[in-house]
Structures are given as C-alpha cells and as structure tokens.
Write a protein that holds these residues in place. Sequence first.
Motif, mmCIF file in Angstrom:
data_model
loop_
_atom_site.group_PDB
_atom_site.id
_atom_site.type_symbol
_atom_site.label_atom_id
_atom_site.label_comp_id
_atom_site.label_asym_id
_atom_site.label_seq_id
_atom_site.Cartn_x
_atom_site.Cartn_y
_atom_site.Cartn_z
ATOM 1 N N LYS A 128 0.836 -1.203 0.000
ATOM 2 C CA LYS A 128 0.000 0.000 0.000
ATOM 3 C C LYS A 128 0.868 1.250 0.000
ATOM 4 N N LYS A 129 1.854 1.273 0.887
ATOM 5 C CA LYS A 129 2.715 2.449 0.981
ATOM 6 C C LYS A 129 3.547 2.619 -0.290
ATOM 7 N N ALA A 130 4.008 1.512 -0.862
ATOM 8 C CA ALA A 130 4.825 1.589 -2.075
ATOM 9 C C ALA A 130 4.037 2.191 -3.227
ATOM 10 N N LEU A 131 2.773 1.770 -3.371
ATOM 11 C CA LEU A 131 1.955 2.289 -4.466
ATOM 12 C C LEU A 131 1.605 3.763 -4.265
ATOM 13 N N ILE A 132 1.475 4.177 -3.017
ATOM 14 C CA ILE A 132 1.232 5.596 -2.741
ATOM 15 C C ILE A 132 2.491 6.409 -3.003
ATOM 16 N N GLN A 133 3.640 5.897 -2.508
ATOM 17 C CA GLN A 133 4.893 6.636 -2.637
ATOM 18 C C GLN A 133 5.383 6.724 -4.078
ATOM 19 N N ILE A 134 5.027 5.753 -4.914
ATOM 20 C CA ILE A 134 5.474 5.802 -6.305
ATOM 21 C C ILE A 134 4.786 6.950 -7.047
ATOM 22 N N HIS A 135 3.573 7.302 -6.595
ATOM 23 C CA HIS A 135 2.847 8.423 -7.198
ATOM 24 C C HIS A 135 3.031 9.726 -6.414
ATOM 25 N N PHE A 136 3.158 9.607 -5.093
ATOM 26 C CA PHE A 136 3.255 10.799 -4.249
ATOM 27 C C PHE A 136 4.400 10.638 -3.243
ATOM 28 N N PRO A 137 5.651 10.643 -3.723
ATOM 29 C CA PRO A 137 6.786 10.419 -2.822
ATOM 30 C C PRO A 137 6.967 11.542 -1.805
ATOM 31 N N GLU A 138 7.149 11.138 -0.549
ATOM 32 C CA GLU A 138 7.386 12.114 0.513
ATOM 33 C C GLU A 138 8.851 12.524 0.570
ATOM 34 N N SER A 139 9.728 11.630 0.105
ATOM 35 C CA SER A 139 11.161 11.900 0.123
ATOM 36 C C SER A 139 11.824 11.030 -0.930
ATOM 37 N N LEU A 140 13.082 11.338 -1.231
ATOM 38 C CA LEU A 140 13.822 10.539 -2.204
ATOM 39 C C LEU A 140 14.019 9.118 -1.683
ATOM 40 N N ASP A 141 14.266 8.984 -0.398
ATOM 41 C CA ASP A 141 14.457 7.662 0.204
ATOM 42 C C ASP A 141 13.182 6.823 0.086
ATOM 43 N N SER A 142 12.025 7.436 0.348
ATOM 44 C CA SER A 142 10.749 6.727 0.231
ATOM 45 C C SER A 142 10.491 6.297 -1.207
ATOM 46 N N LEU A 143 10.837 7.162 -2.151
ATOM 47 C CA LEU A 143 10.653 6.840 -3.563
ATOM 48 C C LEU A 143 11.518 5.650 -3.971
ATOM 49 N N LEU A 144 12.773 5.658 -3.553
ATOM 50 C CA LEU A 144 13.683 4.563 -3.905
ATOM 51 C C LEU A 144 13.235 3.244 -3.284
ATOM 52 N N GLN A 145 12.751 3.289 -2.045
ATOM 53 C CA GLN A 145 12.234 2.083 -1.394
ATOM 54 C C GLN A 145 11.004 1.557 -2.127
ATOM 55 N N ALA A 146 10.129 2.455 -2.531
ATOM 56 C CA ALA A 146 8.913 2.054 -3.248
ATOM 57 C C ALA A 146 9.276 1.412 -4.585
ATOM 58 N N GLN A 147 10.212 2.015 -5.315
ATOM 59 C CA GLN A 147 10.629 1.467 -6.603
ATOM 60 C C GLN A 147 11.238 0.084 -6.432
ATOM 61 N N TYR A 148 12.069 -0.083 -5.414
ATOM 62 C CA TYR A 148 12.710 -1.378 -5.162
ATOM 63 C C TYR A 148 11.659 -2.438 -4.838
ATOM 64 N N SER A 149 10.709 -2.111 -3.971
ATOM 65 C CA SER A 149 9.682 -3.070 -3.552
ATOM 66 C C SER A 149 8.804 -3.499 -4.723
ATOM 67 N N LEU A 150 8.398 -2.533 -5.557
ATOM 68 C CA LEU A 150 7.514 -2.855 -6.680
ATOM 69 C C LEU A 150 8.262 -3.615 -7.780
ATOM 70 N N LYS A 151 9.528 -3.282 -7.990
ATOM 71 C CA LYS A 151 10.330 -4.028 -8.966
ATOM 72 C C LYS A 151 10.559 -5.458 -8.482
ATOM 73 N N PHE A 152 10.802 -5.622 -7.185
ATOM 74 C CA PHE A 152 11.002 -6.959 -6.631
ATOM 75 C C PHE A 152 9.743 -7.800 -6.809
ATOM 76 N N GLU A 153 8.572 -7.185 -6.549
ATOM 77 C CA GLU A 153 7.310 -7.905 -6.735
ATOM 78 C C GLU A 153 7.159 -8.343 -8.189
ATOM 79 N N GLU A 154 7.442 -7.430 -9.114
ATOM 80 C CA GLU A 154 7.283 -7.739 -10.534
ATOM 81 C C GLU A 154 8.200 -8.894 -10.955
ATOM 82 N N LEU A 155 9.457 -8.861 -10.525
ATOM 83 C CA LEU A 155 10.405 -9.917 -10.878
ATOM 84 C C LEU A 155 10.032 -11.246 -10.227
ATOM 85 N N PHE A 156 9.558 -11.180 -8.979
ATOM 86 C CA PHE A 156 9.150 -12.390 -8.264
ATOM 87 C C PHE A 156 7.987 -13.073 -8.981
#
Length: 256
Positions: free
Chosen positions: A201-229
């Motif tokens: 939930k947080k990753a999908l929110i942060q990918i569209h509305f990032p609160e910080s660069l760190d949050s954006l990078l974490q969201a991108q990593y989590s969603l990419k990991f899900e896609e590859l998995f």
Amino acid sequence: MSCNILKKSIKYLKGLSLKKAYLFNTELNLYTYEDLLFFYPKGYMHLYAIKNISELSNHDNNFVQILGKITKIEEINYKNKKGKMLIAHFEDETGYIELVWFQKKNILKNIIKNITVIVFGKVKYFQNKIQIIHPNIKKFHSSVKNFSIFPVYPIPKNLKEKGVNNFFMTNLLQNLIEELKYDINEFCFQDLMNKKLMSRKKALIQIHFPESLDSLLQAQYSLKFEELFLLKLFFLYKKELAHSCSSVKVKGRKFL
C-alpha cells in the motif's frame, strides 16, 4: 487487493468524465482501476527550495515551487472570445503572480481559495506579468519539508491539449488511492522472503506521491522486486506445464 474493484472501469472514478475516460482508453490504453494504479510516472522533478514570489524575476522558463494562497479566480475570453481561460491570483508575503489554465473544465473543483498551498510549474512572462501555465497544486501541511518531488506522467500532446496534464493526473490518482485505500493488500510473499520491503500500500502511494527521495527509492525497489518475483513464478509455472504436457504425450504414444 480486491479483484472486483481493481477491474472496475475508470469511467466510474471521481474526477473523470466519460469523454476523458474514452480518451484514457484509446490514447493511454487505460481501462480499469488497476490499469491506472500501475500507470507509473515516467520521471520526477526534484525541487530543493521553496521560492518567494519576489525571487522569480530571474527564473524565466525554470521550474519553481512557491508557497502561498489563491485569493481570486476569474474567467476571461481569449482567441477572439471563442475560448475561455481561467486565471487565479496567487500571492505570498512578497508579491503575487497569475496561475493560468486554458482548459478550465474540472479545474475549479480542485481550487480552494484562501488556504495555503504549494504551486509548482514553469515561470513565464506575459505583458510584464509573471505567470505559471497549468501549474500543479497540492495542499500544504506543516510536516512538509523545504523539498518536493513531483511526478511527471507520459501524457500525449493531444491529451494535454484537452486538459489532461500532470495536475489533472495527480488529482485523479489521489481520488483513486482514496477509493482503494482499504483494498490494497500486502505482497503475497512478504513473510516468505528475507527482504526488507515497503508495504505494498505504501509503495503504491509513494510511487505516485513520494514524501522523500528515500521513500521513492524504497517504493521502486519493492515494486520491482514484486514484478520480478511474479515473473519468475510465471516462468516456473510455464516450465512445469510444458513438462507435464510432454509427459502425457509420451505415456499416450502407441508403438508399432
């Protein structure tokens, strides 16, 4: 995440007319809530400072963000009175500028006067006035730092001419996430993998509305990991299916 609501047509989403829903179908290949939720930005604009209006004189054609209030809104004619545009008077303690929209439909619904907002856009000069054309606007919260990341979506030119810009997309996605907030489930493999992933939930929110660069990078990593998995699981399934079909053919073969 509820499959039923994900398959819901975007024509039912708050803020999207039937005409624009059709354009989303034909121009962006977006038909359902799920399609729109996974319509990620193509990039992000990073701004590290909020400018005062008095500082904008040397920022022509630059992107800036300003903190202030919309105090007045008016509608005026242009193109020999064949078209109308919306002009908002935006001010801070150091001065004022004009915010301009040439496609006014649905804009008024998202503008509230006399509350503090952050405006983001490119500075232009017209008739000795400072303007920002089709700006992005978001509410200001006391927790907001002097830093912002703005999503940039891949929107075709002909859609932009019909009022579908980043400001429109961010408002539409806010409506979508608000409707889906109780229907976004966690990653199915969250407890199985030794990975520190952001919640889905947080990753999908942060990918569209990032609160910080760190949050954006974490969201991108989590969603990419899900896609590859999930992609890996799909290939394993196809391999197992092919192996099973091959075994059935061998067992059923007749020898002379």
